[in-house]
Design a protein around this motif. Structure first.
Motif, PDB file in Angstrom:
ATOM      1  N   VAL A   1       1.446   0.670  -5.466  1.00  0.00           N
ATOM      2  CA  VAL A   1       2.627   1.465  -5.810  1.00  0.00           C
ATOM      3  C   VAL A   1       3.626   1.454  -4.666  1.00  0.00           C
ATOM      4  CG1 VAL A   1       3.479   3.779  -6.362  1.00  0.00           C
ATOM      5  CG2 VAL A   1       1.349   2.962  -7.389  1.00  0.00           C
ATOM      6  N   ALA A   2       3.162   1.765  -3.468  1.00  0.00           N
ATOM      7  CA  ALA A   2       4.051   1.849  -2.312  1.00  0.00           C
ATOM      8  C   ALA A   2       4.734   0.514  -2.042  1.00  0.00           C
ATOM      9  CB  ALA A   2       3.266   2.301  -1.078  1.00  0.00           C
ATOM     10  N   TYR A   3       3.979  -0.566  -2.061  1.00  0.00           N
ATOM     11  CA  TYR A   3       4.548  -1.885  -1.763  1.00  0.00           C
ATOM     12  C   TYR A   3       5.659  -2.231  -2.745  1.00  0.00           C
ATOM     13  CZ  TYR A   3       4.965  -6.919  -1.124  1.00  0.00           C
ATOM     14  OH  TYR A   3       5.461  -8.167  -0.895  1.00  0.00           O
ATOM     15  N   THR A   4       5.412  -2.045  -4.033  1.00  0.00           N
ATOM     16  CA  THR A   4       6.396  -2.425  -5.048  1.00  0.00           C
ATOM     17  C   THR A   4       7.640  -1.545  -4.988  1.00  0.00           C
ATOM     18  OG1 THR A   4       4.630  -3.205  -6.504  1.00  0.00           O
ATOM     19  CG2 THR A   4       6.769  -2.780  -7.514  1.00  0.00           C
ATOM     20  N   VAL A   5       7.453  -0.238  -4.890  1.00  0.00           N
ATOM     21  CA  VAL A   5       8.586   0.681  -4.892  1.00  0.00           C
ATOM     22  C   VAL A   5       9.452   0.488  -3.647  1.00  0.00           C
ATOM     23  CG1 VAL A   5       9.255   3.117  -4.751  1.00  0.00           C
ATOM     24  CG2 VAL A   5       7.504   2.385  -6.391  1.00  0.00           C
ATOM     25  N   ILE A   6       8.834   0.381  -2.479  1.00  0.00           N
ATOM     26  CA  ILE A   6       9.613   0.213  -1.246  1.00  0.00           C
ATOM     27  C   ILE A   6      10.351  -1.115  -1.246  1.00  0.00           C
ATOM     28  CG2 ILE A   6       9.446  -0.028   1.271  1.00  0.00           C
ATOM     29  CD1 ILE A   6       7.107   1.981   1.137  1.00  0.00           C
ATOM     30  N   ASP A   7       9.719  -2.143  -1.771  1.00  0.00           N
ATOM     31  CA  ASP A   7      10.388  -3.441  -1.870  1.00  0.00           C
ATOM     32  C   ASP A   7      11.621  -3.345  -2.771  1.00  0.00           C
ATOM     33  OD1 ASP A   7      10.375  -6.377  -1.343  1.00  0.00           O
ATOM     34  OD2 ASP A   7      10.122  -6.480  -3.513  1.00  0.00           O
TER      35      ASP A   7
ATOM     36  N   ALA B   1      -2.694   3.151  -4.778  1.00  0.00           N
ATOM     37  CA  ALA B   1      -1.544   3.722  -4.075  1.00  0.00           C
ATOM     38  C   ALA B   1      -0.843   2.658  -3.238  1.00  0.00           C
ATOM     39  CB  ALA B   1      -2.010   4.882  -3.192  1.00  0.00           C
ATOM     40  N   GLU B   2      -1.611   1.756  -2.656  1.00  0.00           N
ATOM     41  CA  GLU B   2      -1.021   0.690  -1.844  1.00  0.00           C
ATOM     42  C   GLU B   2      -0.120  -0.207  -2.685  1.00  0.00           C
ATOM     43  OE1 GLU B   2      -4.203   1.542  -1.867  1.00  0.00           O
ATOM     44  OE2 GLU B   2      -4.409   2.421   0.142  1.00  0.00           O
TER      45      GLU B   2
ATOM     46  N   THR C   1      -2.417   8.287  -9.097  1.00  0.00           N
ATOM     47  CA  THR C   1      -3.462   9.179  -9.614  1.00  0.00           C
ATOM     48  C   THR C   1      -3.034   9.917 -10.878  1.00  0.00           C
ATOM     49  OG1 THR C   1      -4.315   9.524  -7.370  1.00  0.00           O
ATOM     50  CG2 THR C   1      -4.950  11.141  -9.047  1.00  0.00           C
ATOM     51  N   ASP C   2      -1.784  10.417 -10.883  1.00  0.00           N
ATOM     52  CA  ASP C   2      -1.355  11.320 -11.953  1.00  0.00           C
ATOM     53  C   ASP C   2      -0.452  10.685 -13.002  1.00  0.00           C
ATOM     54  OD1 ASP C   2      -2.639  13.048 -10.242  1.00  0.00           O
ATOM     55  OD2 ASP C   2      -1.118  14.604 -10.357  1.00  0.00           O
TER      56      ASP C   2
ATOM     57  N   ALA D   1       2.869   7.821  -3.229  1.00  0.00           N
ATOM     58  CA  ALA D   1       2.202   6.670  -3.835  1.00  0.00           C
ATOM     59  C   ALA D   1       0.867   7.093  -4.460  1.00  0.00           C
ATOM     60  CB  ALA D   1       1.991   5.575  -2.802  1.00  0.00           C
ATOM     61  N   ALA D   2       0.138   7.952  -3.774  1.00  0.00           N
ATOM     62  CA  ALA D   2      -1.133   8.440  -4.307  1.00  0.00           C
ATOM     63  C   ALA D   2      -0.912   9.294  -5.547  1.00  0.00           C
ATOM     64  CB  ALA D   2      -1.872   9.243  -3.236  1.00  0.00           C
TER      65      ALA D   2
END
Length: 217
Positions: free
Chosen positions: A69-75, A66-67, A58-59, A53-54
């Protein structure tokens, strides 16, 4: 050394999830006007949730945390698995066959929510005595943290375990932990030659995994 436990990876070993992860994360990056680089998928394989996620925030994508990113992708991954995870041929049989022989563990880069969802859907969650997500340890693969934690939870030495892996980072992680490694390479994302050389045995599929084979390593 006696074989005391068998430790599976999840993504690319029991389920054909790497294409799903790539599609979902690539779609997320594209929807935010980001940049998907040629080596992005290989870099992401084995990273913990915090790490990938970071990396994306970042890149690859501007203006997100990052939070987020992680929430949306995992969902989105959870939604994709609701209809049934993409089980690889022979996965359930291999788990049941080897669970009757030695205690099983699982060391996965998937988040805890997806590990529990997949194992529950397969009906094999009770066959694993220890499961660890790399989001629950300090560093993801290729660091050995996840495999060392599984061995500790199983109350066995890592050196007395066999690990089943498919990716470069996974092979490096299990080997760094001191485990004997069996590789089952995936054609879509084959491990590098140097990582594959760390394996004590290279299997063509899960049906090849027998108590006799693993005990002989």
């Amino acid at each position: 050394m006696p074989l005391e436990a068998i430790v599976f990876d999840l993504d690319g070993v029991l389920i054909d999830s790497e294409p799903v992860w790539e599609e979902v994360r690539r779609g997320y990056v594209a929807s935010r006007g980001g940049r998907w680089l040629p080596d992005t998928q290989q870099r992401l394989m084995g990273m913990s949730t915090v790490e990938w996620a970071a990396y994306i925030a970042t890149d690859l994508v501007d203006g997100v945390t990052a939070e987020e990113v992680a929430y949306t992708v995992i969902d989105q991954m959870s939604e994709r698995y609701q209809g049934g995870p993409p089980l690889l041929p022979g996965a359930e049989d291999a788990v049941r066959r080897l669970a009757a022989h030695r205690p099983l563990g699982l060391a996965s880069s998937s988040p805890r929510a997806l590990i529990d969802l997949v194992l529950g859907r397969l009906g094999v969650e009770g066959l694993f005595r220890a499961t660890v997500s790399t989001e629950e340890v300090d560093a993801g693969k290729p660091a050995p943290d996840g495999y060392l934690t599984v061995a500790a939870q199983l109350e066995v030495r890592a050196e007395d375990c066999v690990a089943i892996e498919d990716s470069s980072n996974g092979l490096r992680s299990a080997h760094a932990a001191g485990m004997t490694v069996v590789a089952i390479p995936r054609e879509a994302h084959p491990p590098s030659d140097d990582a594959l050389a760390l394996a004590a045995h290279v299997a063509k599929d899960l049906d090849e995994l027998t108590p006799e084979l693993l005990g002989g390593l």
